[in-house]
Every structure is written in C-alpha cells, then in structure tokens.
Design an enzyme around this catalytic site. Structure first.
Site, PDB file in Angstrom:
ATOM      1  N   PHE A  18      43.328  48.762  34.023  1.00 38.23           N
ATOM      2  CA  PHE A  18      42.029  49.201  33.527  1.00 38.23           C
ATOM      3  C   PHE A  18      41.342  50.132  34.518  1.00 38.23           C
ATOM      4  CE2 PHE A  18      37.575  48.173  31.953  1.00 38.23           C
ATOM      5  CZ  PHE A  18      37.726  48.895  30.780  1.00 38.23           C
ATOM      6  N   ALA A 144      43.371  49.531  28.153  1.00 30.30           N
ATOM      7  CA  ALA A 144      43.680  50.453  29.240  1.00 30.30           C
ATOM      8  C   ALA A 144      44.670  51.537  28.805  1.00 30.30           C
ATOM      9  CB  ALA A 144      44.235  49.680  30.431  1.00 30.30           C
ATOM     10  N   LYS A 195      33.548  37.413  23.549  1.00 27.14           N
ATOM     11  CA  LYS A 195      34.575  37.919  22.627  1.00 27.14           C
ATOM     12  C   LYS A 195      35.959  37.497  23.100  1.00 27.14           C
ATOM     13  CE  LYS A 195      36.434  41.316  25.209  1.00 27.14           C
ATOM     14  NZ  LYS A 195      37.853  41.672  25.400  1.00 27.14           N
TER      15      LYS A 195
END
Length: 332
Positions: A18, A144, A195
């Site tokens: 990321f 990513a 989430k």
C-alpha cells in the site's frame, strides 16, 4: 475551492504494497516530489534499479519520478509525510521517527484500524506522539495493486481543518487517483476500521455457503452498525455512507483481493477462526476493540460482536449465525 499550491515534497513511510502504491500514485501529481522511505538501503537500491516492488507488487512498474531512500533524515525535507504501516505499528513508528519530523509538518495516517491498547483513533495516537504536527487520515476503497497499476480509484483524506484536507487532496491526487477532502476524521476512521470487521462477517457467510442474500443483508445491516457507532463517538453518519464507509465496505466485502474477506471465508469454511501466519488481517484486531467500545457506549452492534466472539473462540460460526437470525424483529 481547492486553489493552486507551490510544489512540495511528500515522503511515504512504509514500503509494503500500500505504501508503494500510494507513493506511485502521488508521483504522478504535478504538484509534488515524492520519496518512498524504505526499510533498508538494500531495498531502496533494488527499487531504484528495477523500478518494481517484486515482493509486494510483482509485475507493476513504478514511475520514473518516484525516488527511494533508506535515510530517515529525508523526512526533514518533507511538507507532507504519509504513515503507511499497520495500525498497531503506528505509535512505535511515530515515536522512532519523531526526531526527524519538524513542527508544522502535515502527517497523514493511511492505516485502517483502532489502537488496540487504548481504543483510540490513529489520529489521536499520532497527536500524542507527534505534538505540534497536523494529523490527517487517508482512507477509502482502494486496493494497492489497482492504485499502483493506475486504475481509477477514489478515496478520502480528512483533517480537523477542511482547508488542510483540501491542500493534501490537491497535492496527492493525480490522473487516476482522486482524493476527496473531509473534515470528519472520526467518521472516516471508524468507517475504515469497522468495514474490515464486516468484511470478515461477509467472508464467513461465503465460506459457510449461506448465499448472496445473506451477504447483502450483512452489508446493509453492517452499514447501520457503522453509522450508529460513528455517531456515538462524534462522527457523521453521512460520512459512513460515503467512500470511507459504504464504498470501502462494498469493495472489501466482495473482492477476494481482501485479506479480511479471505480470512472470513476460511473461518466460515472450517467453522473456527485461525489467523494466517505472515498476513495482516486488520479486522481481526479491530473486532474486539470495537465490541468493547460499543459496550462502553451502549451501541447495539450484533454483527461486530458476533465476529469478535468467533475470533476469540467464544462462539462457533453456526451458533453465531443462529443468534443473529433469532434476534427480536424490529423496524429497519
């Protein structure tokens, strides 16, 4: 309005998938010079020579404008520093790097989670460790590999000061990577943390063979949980219904690129939770913390509590699902 700004320098701390992807996206901006701070001199030299992060983003070429360094003194030249390491490593990283970070710099946490020891938001953690700096958060739906490949991606950057969020959004956004500014750090962070928990729940549903209707129910009822939780801590429910909440939930709960979803699938398939070695599952850390915080605030969080109980071995999958389906009937 987001106005024109002078050219600045961004340093990205964290050379995993990321961090590398965000650095690559920012390097396409016309407004910033970007350096990726690597974990070792060897890694920095390898990335510079090959223009690929073969371990984390194989087959993806990195922009020629992206610079690499293993010297933390590069932080002293930055106006904006992105902290792109796991949520539970943010405090230690801030402590270790604080000698190289100047007062007045903009620090952006790019992790999705809640500090496990304290139950605090990551912006709170960084404010404690880095007084005198402006702390923002970047979150939202973006894998990513998609970001690094230049596939269209939209995320959110939030700061207490909306002007600061707008400045960072303008600085980092490029042709295929768009940041929307927000002044709701709380809602953005809690949406990003929860989430992951709900993605585990959706994975359990998939792994247990409970069907797409059950997944849809979990996503919608999970969104209601996220909204209640954010509001209880001072966030805005409408933030949770945007990119950093609903958008990220839909992505993470439906794509097998998601580590949280894959962990949930395996849990649903086997009936019990076993964390994979060498793979970060942020939702597994966030579940217990969110369950504890919801109890403190008396917020009804049945899905989150069920996931936490399964991970901690207090409930098996079948019992947890039966308990969810036998809850009293209420209005939506």
């Amino acid at each position: 309005m987001i106005g024109e700004i002078a050219r600045e320098r961004i340093v990205v701390v964290g050379s995993g998938a990321f961090g590398t992807a965000l650095a690559a996206a920012a390097a396409t901006s016309d407004n910033a010079d970007v350096t990726l701070l690597c974990r070792s001199t060897e890694q920095a030299r390898d990335l510079e020579a090959t223009r690929t992060n073969a371990r984390n983003l194989p087959g993806i070429s990195l922009p020629e404008r992206l610079a690499f360094s293993a010297d933390p003194r590069i932080l002293e030249t930055a106006s904006v520093v992105l902290f792109v390491m796991p949520s539970q490593a943010q405090r230690e990283a801030a402590h270790d790097l604080s000698p190289f970070l100047k007062a007045g710099q903009s620090i952006v946490t790019c992790a999705k989670g809640i500090d496990k020891p304290t139950g605090g938001l990551l912006t709170d953690v960084l404010e404690q460790e880095l007084p005198g700096r402006t702390i923002s958060v970047l979150s939202g739906p973006g894998f990513a590999a998609d970001i690094a490949r230049g596939l269209p991606t939209a995320m959110v950057v939030a700061s207490v000061d909306l002007d600061e969020a707008e400045r960072i959004a303008k600085l980092i956004s490029g042709p295929t990577f768009r940041l929307y500014p927000s002044a709701d750090r709380i809602g953005v962070q809690l949406g990003g943390a929860l989430k992951n928990v709900l993605a585990i729940a959706c994975g359990i549903v998939e792994g247990a063979g409970l069907g797409d209707s059950a997944r849809a129910a979990l996503i919608s009822r999970g969104l209601a949980e996220m909204s209640r939780f954010a509001a209880a801590f001072g966030g805005l429910p409408e933030t949770v219904r945007g990119l950093s909440g609903l958008g990220d939930l839909v992505l993470t709960a439906t794509s097998h690129q998601s580590r949280n979803l894959r962990f949930g699938i395996e849990t649903g398939r086997t009936g019990h939770a076993v964390l994979p070695s060498g793979e970060l599952v942020e939702g597994a850390h966030a579940a217990a913390v969110a369950a504890r915080l919801s109890d403190d605030k008396a917020v009804d969080m049945p899905v989150t509590n069920a996931v936490a109980s399964i991970i901690e071995g207090r409930l098996d999958v079948k019992t947890a699902m039966n308990a969810l389906m036998s809850r009293p009937i209420t209005t939506e």
